[in-house]
Design a protein around this motif. Structure first.
Motif, PDB file in Angstrom:
ATOM      1  N   ALA A 331       0.854  -1.201   0.000  1.00  0.00           N
ATOM      2  CA  ALA A 331       0.000   0.000   0.000  1.00  0.00           C
ATOM      3  C   ALA A 331       0.887   1.248   0.000  1.00  0.00           C
ATOM      4  CB  ALA A 331      -0.937   0.005   1.210  1.00  0.00           C
ATOM      5  N   ASN A 332       0.296   2.362  -0.471  1.00  0.00           N
ATOM      6  CA  ASN A 332       0.996   3.653  -0.485  1.00  0.00           C
ATOM      7  C   ASN A 332       0.090   4.731   0.113  1.00  0.00           C
ATOM      8  OD1 ASN A 332       3.285   2.654  -1.900  1.00  0.00           O
ATOM      9  ND2 ASN A 332       2.147   2.834  -3.833  1.00  0.00           N
ATOM     10  N   LEU A 333       0.704   5.594   0.921  1.00  0.00           N
ATOM     11  CA  LEU A 333       0.038   6.796   1.396  1.00  0.00           C
ATOM     12  C   LEU A 333       0.734   7.997   0.739  1.00  0.00           C
ATOM     13  CD1 LEU A 333      -0.437   6.126   5.228  1.00  0.00           C
ATOM     14  CD2 LEU A 333      -2.052   5.718   3.353  1.00  0.00           C
ATOM     15  N   THR A 334      -0.066   8.891   0.122  1.00  0.00           N
ATOM     16  CA  THR A 334       0.503  10.030  -0.590  1.00  0.00           C
ATOM     17  C   THR A 334       0.091  11.322   0.094  1.00  0.00           C
ATOM     18  OG1 THR A 334       0.423   8.828  -2.686  1.00  0.00           O
ATOM     19  CG2 THR A 334       0.674  11.220  -2.808  1.00  0.00           C
ATOM     20  N   ILE A 360       9.194   2.625   3.244  1.00  0.00           N
ATOM     21  CA  ILE A 360      10.149   3.522   2.586  1.00  0.00           C
ATOM     22  C   ILE A 360       9.437   4.831   2.231  1.00  0.00           C
ATOM     23  CG2 ILE A 360       9.673   2.591   0.276  1.00  0.00           C
ATOM     24  CD1 ILE A 360      12.629   3.072  -0.387  1.00  0.00           C
ATOM     25  N   LEU A 361      10.184   5.943   2.337  1.00  0.00           N
ATOM     26  CA  LEU A 361       9.707   7.261   1.904  1.00  0.00           C
ATOM     27  C   LEU A 361      10.463   7.669   0.646  1.00  0.00           C
ATOM     28  CD1 LEU A 361       9.475   9.221   5.290  1.00  0.00           C
ATOM     29  CD2 LEU A 361       7.565   8.755   3.741  1.00  0.00           C
ATOM     30  N   MET A 367       5.607  10.289  -0.735  1.00  0.00           N
ATOM     31  CA  MET A 367       4.933   8.988  -0.703  1.00  0.00           C
ATOM     32  C   MET A 367       5.552   8.095   0.346  1.00  0.00           C
ATOM     33  SD  MET A 367       4.050   6.454  -3.892  1.00  0.00           S
ATOM     34  CE  MET A 367       2.974   7.704  -4.592  1.00  0.00           C
ATOM     35  N   LEU A 368       4.669   7.529   1.191  1.00  0.00           N
ATOM     36  CA  LEU A 368       5.064   6.532   2.190  1.00  0.00           C
ATOM     37  C   LEU A 368       4.588   5.173   1.666  1.00  0.00           C
ATOM     38  CD1 LEU A 368       6.052   5.563   4.971  1.00  0.00           C
ATOM     39  CD2 LEU A 368       3.809   6.233   5.897  1.00  0.00           C
ATOM     40  N   SER A 369       5.543   4.272   1.420  1.00  0.00           N
ATOM     41  CA  SER A 369       5.224   2.999   0.779  1.00  0.00           C
ATOM     42  C   SER A 369       5.431   1.850   1.774  1.00  0.00           C
ATOM     43  CB  SER A 369       6.089   2.805  -0.471  1.00  0.00           C
ATOM     44  OG  SER A 369       5.797   1.563  -1.080  1.00  0.00           O
ATOM     45  N   PHE A 370       4.454   0.947   1.804  1.00  0.00           N
ATOM     46  CA  PHE A 370       4.526  -0.277   2.613  1.00  0.00           C
ATOM     47  C   PHE A 370       4.677  -1.448   1.648  1.00  0.00           C
ATOM     48  CE2 PHE A 370       2.080   2.828   4.935  1.00  0.00           C
ATOM     49  CZ  PHE A 370       2.479   2.694   6.271  1.00  0.00           C
ATOM     50  N   HIS A 371       5.786  -2.201   1.748  1.00  0.00           N
ATOM     51  CA  HIS A 371       5.950  -3.379   0.880  1.00  0.00           C
ATOM     52  C   HIS A 371       4.884  -4.431   1.201  1.00  0.00           C
ATOM     53  CE1 HIS A 371       9.497  -1.722  -0.816  1.00  0.00           C
ATOM     54  NE2 HIS A 371      10.217  -1.798   0.313  1.00  0.00           N
TER      55      HIS A 371
END
Length: 403
Positions: A331-334, A360-361, A367-371
């Motif tokens: 998932a990604n939070l933008t 990771i940012l 963008m905050l990314s969750f693998h």
């Protein structure tokens, strides 16, 4: 007997056979036309009157008798009414002086029963100084390029000239020349410190007179130099829509003309001030002012001053890449917003976000990314966007559901 004494006196005066030491003070004497002079002897009046006293005038190898005093006074008709004679000391006053009274005056004294005393002194008759004027070859000069000559004229005789720049005496140097007996002052490659006022002081032994400084202030053109650009208000960043005044100064005579540049582009504005009203982002850049002197034909350009216009940040938001977040899925939070965003700062549950191995940012923290998601990733996330003008913050409640 009187005739024999007279011949002896004349012989002594003409030949200078004997000279008394200190009979007359050291000369030469100087006096002005129309004035008077006193030939004062150093002789002490004797107990017995002098046997004879004789004054004569010597000029161009010609001798002229002024007065001879034995038992009576014999005065040259040319000096009748012009002299006062003191027989007890031999002193003589001569009045109504004229230029042809210049020359050597001789005195012979024969004491009663003593040795002859003789002395002489020089007298110079001078015309007093008057009508001192100064003329400048030019008064419109360019610094480092122009030269100027000041000519001093005066009535009078045996004149000496002294030049003053304000109250300081002017002396010859590499750039300063004094010619024509000091009456002409020439300044080569003038500087602004040569503006004066200049005075010419003329003197002789009987008088001194100084010119008026009227019209002697030289207009020396110089510059522009020491150019300086200031911004008001002075700050690193400016909010869109604000007002800025840029001011430019430079040392210049005559006053400099100013042009303005944004980056390399010439602006239509002129004058020492540039006012930016309701400034827009497009007006960001390096501003310079350029000064021009239309006399010296010289330019000088200021160092650049940066104007950075920022738009207030607003509308902060956090969006998710999925409507429903499932454990073990990615998932990604933008984090987005409007305006000039400098920084993005993420937090979770009110504390700075600590990234785990599967997080990771990137894209400048946009963008905050969750693998892959875990239940522990659930919580309240916030993103604060900011610039030096203001900041704004958005929040997002993340709920990770079981698969």
């Amino acid at each position: 007997m009187e005739t024999a004494v007279m011949r002896f006196i004349l012989l002594g005066v003409i030949s200078g056979l004997t000279k008394g030491v200190g009979v007359l003070p050291d000369g030469p004497l100087a006096a002005a036309v129309g004035q008077k002079v006193m030939f004062t002897t150093t002789v002490t009046p004797p107990d017995k009157p002098f046997a004879s006293v004789s004054w004569s005038f010597f000029f161009n190898n010609t001798i002229k008798y002024i007065i001879t005093s034995t038992s009576s006074n014999t005065t040259n008709p040319e000096y009748q009414g012009r002299i006062t004679f003191n027989r007890s000391t031999g002193s003589l006053e001569l009045r109504d002086l004229a230029l042809n009274d210049s020359g050597e005056y001789r005195l012979s004294i024969i004491p009663d029963g003593g040795e002859q005393m003789a002395g002489s002194t020089l007298l110079e008759i001078l015309v007093p100084v008057s009508s001192v004027t100064v003329n400048a070859s030019s008064t419109d000069l360019v610094e480092f390029n122009s030269s100027v000559s000041l000519s001093c004229s005066s009535s009078g005789s045996s004149l000496s000239f002294l030049w003053l720049n304000d109250s300081s005496v002017v002396t010859a140097s590499e750039r300063v020349q004094l010619t024509d007996g000091g009456s002409t002052l020439t300044i080569v490659n003038v500087t602004r410190y040569d503006q004066g006022p200049f005075f010419c002081s003329v003197s002789n032994a009987v008088s001194v007179n100084t010119s008026a400084p009227v019209n002697l202030h030289l207009s020396i053109s110089y510059g522009p130099e020491n150019i300086h650009l200031t911004l008001s208000p002075s700050q690193e960043y400016y909010e869109k829509g604000s007002n800025i005044i840029l001011s430019c100064k430079a040392a210049s005579r005559p006053s400099a003309q100013f042009m303005w540049f944004l980056n390399a582009d010439l602006l239509p504005d002129t004058g020492p001030e540039l006012t930016l009203m309701n400034i827009q982002m497009s007006q960001s850049g390096n501003y310079r002012c350029q000064a021009f002197n239309n006399k010296t034909l010289r330019y000088q350009t200021s160092q650049p001053s940066a104007v950075t216009v920022l738009e207030r940040v607003s509308g902060a938001s956090i969006t998710s890449s999925a409507n429903q977040l499932i454990e073990w899925n990615s998932a990604n939070l933008t984090c987005d917003g409007a305006g000039s965003i400098f920084t993005r700062e993420w937090m979770k549950n009110g504390s700075p976000l600590t990234l785990a191995d599967n997080m990771i940012l990137y894209d400048k923290n946009r963008m905050l990314s969750f693998h892959y998601l875990k239940k522990i990733h659930s919580g309240e996330y916030s993103c604060k966007i900011s610039n030096p003008i203001n900041n704004d913050e958005a929040k997002y409640s993340m709920v990770v559901n079981c698969k």
